[in-house]
Design an enzyme around this catalytic site. Structure first.
Site, mmCIF file in Angstrom:
data_model
loop_
_atom_site.group_PDB
_atom_site.id
_atom_site.type_symbol
_atom_site.label_atom_id
_atom_site.label_comp_id
_atom_site.label_asym_id
_atom_site.label_seq_id
_atom_site.Cartn_x
_atom_site.Cartn_y
_atom_site.Cartn_z
ATOM 1 N N ASP A 10 2.565 2.423 -3.907
ATOM 2 C CA ASP A 10 2.885 3.620 -3.102
ATOM 3 C C ASP A 10 3.800 3.226 -1.943
ATOM 4 O O ASP A 10 3.434 3.376 -0.787
ATOM 5 C CB ASP A 10 1.592 4.291 -2.597
ATOM 6 C CG ASP A 10 0.764 3.398 -1.683
ATOM 7 O OD1 ASP A 10 0.925 2.142 -1.737
ATOM 8 O OD2 ASP A 10 -0.041 3.936 -0.889
ATOM 9 N N ASP A 15 4.184 -2.623 0.210
ATOM 10 C CA ASP A 15 4.429 -2.485 -1.233
ATOM 11 C C ASP A 15 5.860 -2.925 -1.560
ATOM 12 O O ASP A 15 6.110 -3.535 -2.609
ATOM 13 C CB ASP A 15 4.291 -1.025 -1.672
ATOM 14 C CG ASP A 15 2.946 -0.422 -1.376
ATOM 15 O OD1 ASP A 15 2.097 -0.378 -2.267
ATOM 16 O OD2 ASP A 15 2.737 -0.001 -0.216
ATOM 17 N N ASN A 39 0.634 6.235 0.584
ATOM 18 C CA ASN A 39 1.256 6.138 1.908
ATOM 19 C C ASN A 39 2.087 7.383 2.226
ATOM 20 O O ASN A 39 2.197 7.785 3.382
ATOM 21 C CB ASN A 39 2.148 4.900 1.988
ATOM 22 C CG ASN A 39 1.331 3.629 2.089
ATOM 23 O OD1 ASN A 39 0.276 3.616 2.709
ATOM 24 N ND2 ASN A 39 1.807 2.570 1.457
ATOM 25 N N THR A 126 -1.494 -1.530 -5.738
ATOM 26 C CA THR A 126 -1.478 -1.742 -4.285
ATOM 27 C C THR A 126 -1.451 -0.406 -3.537
ATOM 28 O O THR A 126 -1.004 -0.336 -2.398
ATOM 29 C CB THR A 126 -0.269 -2.605 -3.866
ATOM 30 O OG1 THR A 126 0.933 -1.945 -4.273
ATOM 31 C CG2 THR A 126 -0.335 -3.988 -4.475
ATOM 32 N N PHE A 167 -7.675 2.078 3.622
ATOM 33 C CA PHE A 167 -6.871 3.234 3.196
ATOM 34 C C PHE A 167 -6.865 3.443 1.674
ATOM 35 O O PHE A 167 -7.143 4.551 1.196
ATOM 36 C CB PHE A 167 -5.435 3.075 3.720
ATOM 37 C CG PHE A 167 -4.533 4.198 3.294
ATOM 38 C CD1 PHE A 167 -4.576 5.430 3.929
ATOM 39 C CD2 PHE A 167 -3.645 4.031 2.234
ATOM 40 C CE1 PHE A 167 -3.751 6.480 3.526
ATOM 41 C CE2 PHE A 167 -2.810 5.074 1.831
ATOM 42 C CZ PHE A 167 -2.876 6.291 2.476
ATOM 43 N N ASN A 168 -6.514 2.413 0.902
ATOM 44 C CA ASN A 168 -6.344 2.621 -0.549
ATOM 45 C C ASN A 168 -7.634 3.101 -1.208
ATOM 46 O O ASN A 168 -7.609 3.934 -2.121
ATOM 47 C CB ASN A 168 -5.891 1.321 -1.237
ATOM 48 C CG ASN A 168 -4.453 0.969 -0.902
ATOM 49 O OD1 ASN A 168 -3.689 1.811 -0.452
ATOM 50 N ND2 ASN A 168 -4.106 -0.300 -1.096
ATOM 51 N N HIS A 241 -0.063 -6.575 3.835
ATOM 52 C CA HIS A 241 -1.195 -6.593 2.891
ATOM 53 C C HIS A 241 -0.823 -6.879 1.420
ATOM 54 O O HIS A 241 -1.340 -7.808 0.799
ATOM 55 C CB HIS A 241 -1.884 -5.225 2.900
ATOM 56 C CG HIS A 241 -2.223 -4.690 4.237
ATOM 57 N ND1 HIS A 241 -3.387 -5.016 4.899
ATOM 58 C CD2 HIS A 241 -1.567 -3.819 5.045
ATOM 59 C CE1 HIS A 241 -3.425 -4.363 6.055
ATOM 60 N NE2 HIS A 241 -2.350 -3.640 6.165
ATOM 61 N N ASP A 242 0.004 -5.977 0.861
ATOM 62 C CA ASP A 242 0.080 -5.897 -0.603
ATOM 63 C C ASP A 242 0.589 -7.157 -1.314
ATOM 64 O O ASP A 242 0.106 -7.476 -2.411
ATOM 65 C CB ASP A 242 0.937 -4.683 -1.008
ATOM 66 C CG ASP A 242 0.272 -3.372 -0.628
ATOM 67 O OD1 ASP A 242 -0.951 -3.360 -0.413
ATOM 68 O OD2 ASP A 242 0.981 -2.348 -0.542
HETATM 69 C C1 BDR Z 1 -3.015 -0.555 2.387
HETATM 70 O O1 BDR Z 1 -2.736 0.784 2.767
HETATM 71 C C2 BDR Z 1 -1.357 0.999 2.812
HETATM 72 O O2 BDR Z 1 -0.990 1.584 4.016
HETATM 73 C C3 BDR Z 1 -0.682 -0.325 2.588
HETATM 74 O O3 BDR Z 1 0.470 -0.154 1.787
HETATM 75 C C4 BDR Z 1 -1.721 -1.151 1.886
HETATM 76 O O4 BDR Z 1 -1.651 -1.007 0.488
HETATM 77 C C5 BDR Z 1 -3.637 -1.275 3.571
HETATM 78 O O5 BDR Z 1 -4.821 -0.642 3.955
HETATM 79 CA CA CA Z 2 0.242 0.047 -0.592
#
Ligand code: BDR
Ligand code: CA
Length: 315
Positions: A10, A15, A39, A126, A167-168, A241-242
């Site tokens: 996303d 990403d 996102n 991701t 979040f994910n 993160h991703d």
């Molecule tokens: C995740 O949430 C998104 O904002 C980032 O792309 C990552 O995958 C982090 O919590």
């Molecule tokens: Ca992501």
């Protein structure tokens, strides 16, 4: 042999770097990219995947759009972190990106890719897990063609979108629950691991020093991302993160792993979307998920800088 991979994403600043890493590194065979609402809206995340591939010279990797909303949860975006476009910071220009959108939907592209590839393929989600959950439900007969699922999501600790949830996973807890209980091998890189890879000023300077249009664009992405993390979370530098997912596939020694039972909280009044990670085996549930713990951050950033360098070379 390179690891054959489908990225389900996303984009999203982090990403975007995962796409670059997967496309650039010879240890990865990037077969397809699928997009999901997360996102930003599906329309924007799909456009962003095409933009990233266009500016980085990534050609021949089909990009297909998937689900535009979670299975049951109301749609949610992370505009506070990724901006109105989902990839705020650099100017991508107004025109259509060169790389087209594949006419198939994400499910069909994943199915076709698994059927066409001679060996089982690794799925790398991701974003919210909607596409992957729907795919697993729709095509149980193809499970054997999935080598494993290596995802960014959750945490062994606290959340980032609620105090409990990342979040994910929070975006689509029901989809995450389906994935974690699918019986397929799942490796999870949560906030406890990804918060170790912060794009510090030193990292940004290394990328800037490459001096290519792509490196300039990456600096703009990281600069915007840093400003949001500073304002929203008070972080000195933003966690990327991703790309920990693909970095792990390139170099399995880069992140230490433990095995644990992972369950997704679906009901909690204040904890919906939390990943409950049984690190001490107290539940008696099978420790069937690999969980990322300790990251070799220098090795991680070397991979990222090298990816930007390789893709930024004139062809
Ligand atoms: C995740 O949430 C998104 O904002 C980032 O792309 C990552 O995958 C982090 O919590
Ligand atoms: Ca992501």
């Amino acid at each position: 042999m390179p690891v054959p991979v489908i990225l389900d994403c996303d984009p999203g600043h982090d990403d975007a770097f995962n796409i670059l890493l997967a496309a650039a590194h010879p240890a990865i065979e990037l077969l397809a990219i699928t997009t999901v609402a997360g996102n930003q809206t599906l329309e924007k995340t799909t456009l962003n995947a095409r933009r990233v591939c266009s500016v980085a010279g990534i050609r021949g990797v089909p990009i297909a759009a998937g689900r535009d909303r979670p299975l049951h949860a109301p749609p949610r975006i992370a505009e506070n972190i990724h901006g109105d476009s989902g990839l705020d910071g650099p100017g991508f220009g107004e025109g259509e990106p060169e790389v087209p959108q594949d006419p198939r939907d994400a499910l069909t592209l994943i199915r076709d890719t698994l059927l066409a590839h001679p060996a089982p393929v690794t799925l790398v989600p991701t974003g919210p897990l909607t596409n992957i959950a729907v795919f697993l439900l729709a095509h149980p007969e193809l499970a054997a063609r999935v080598e494993r699922i290596v995802l960014m999501g959750g945490s062994t600790e606290r959340g980032n979108t609620t105090p409990a949830a990342e979040f994910n996973i929070l975006c689509d807890p029901e989809a995450a629950d389906i994935v974690f209980r699918s019986g397929l091998p799942v490796t999870m890189f949560g906030l406890n691991a990804t918060h170790q890879v912060r794009a510090t000023a030193e990292v940004v300077a290394r990328i800037a020093a490459l001096g290519t249009p792509l490196s300039g664009l990456c600096v703009d992405l990281l600069t915007y991302f840093a400003s949001r993390y500073r304002e929203v979370y008070g972080f000195d530098a933003p966690p990327l993160h991703d790309p920990l997912t693909v970095a792990h596939l390139i170099d399995p020694s880069l992140v230490s792993l433990v095995r644990a039972a992972v369950t997704v909280e679906l009901n909690g009044t204040h904890t919906r979307g939390a990943t409950v990670v049984d690190l001490h085996g107290v539940t008696g549930r099978p420790a069937d998920t690999e969980v990322g713990v300790e990251v070799d951050t220098d090795a991680f950033w070397n991979l990222i800088v090298e990816a930007v360098r390789v893709l930024g070379r004139p062809s």
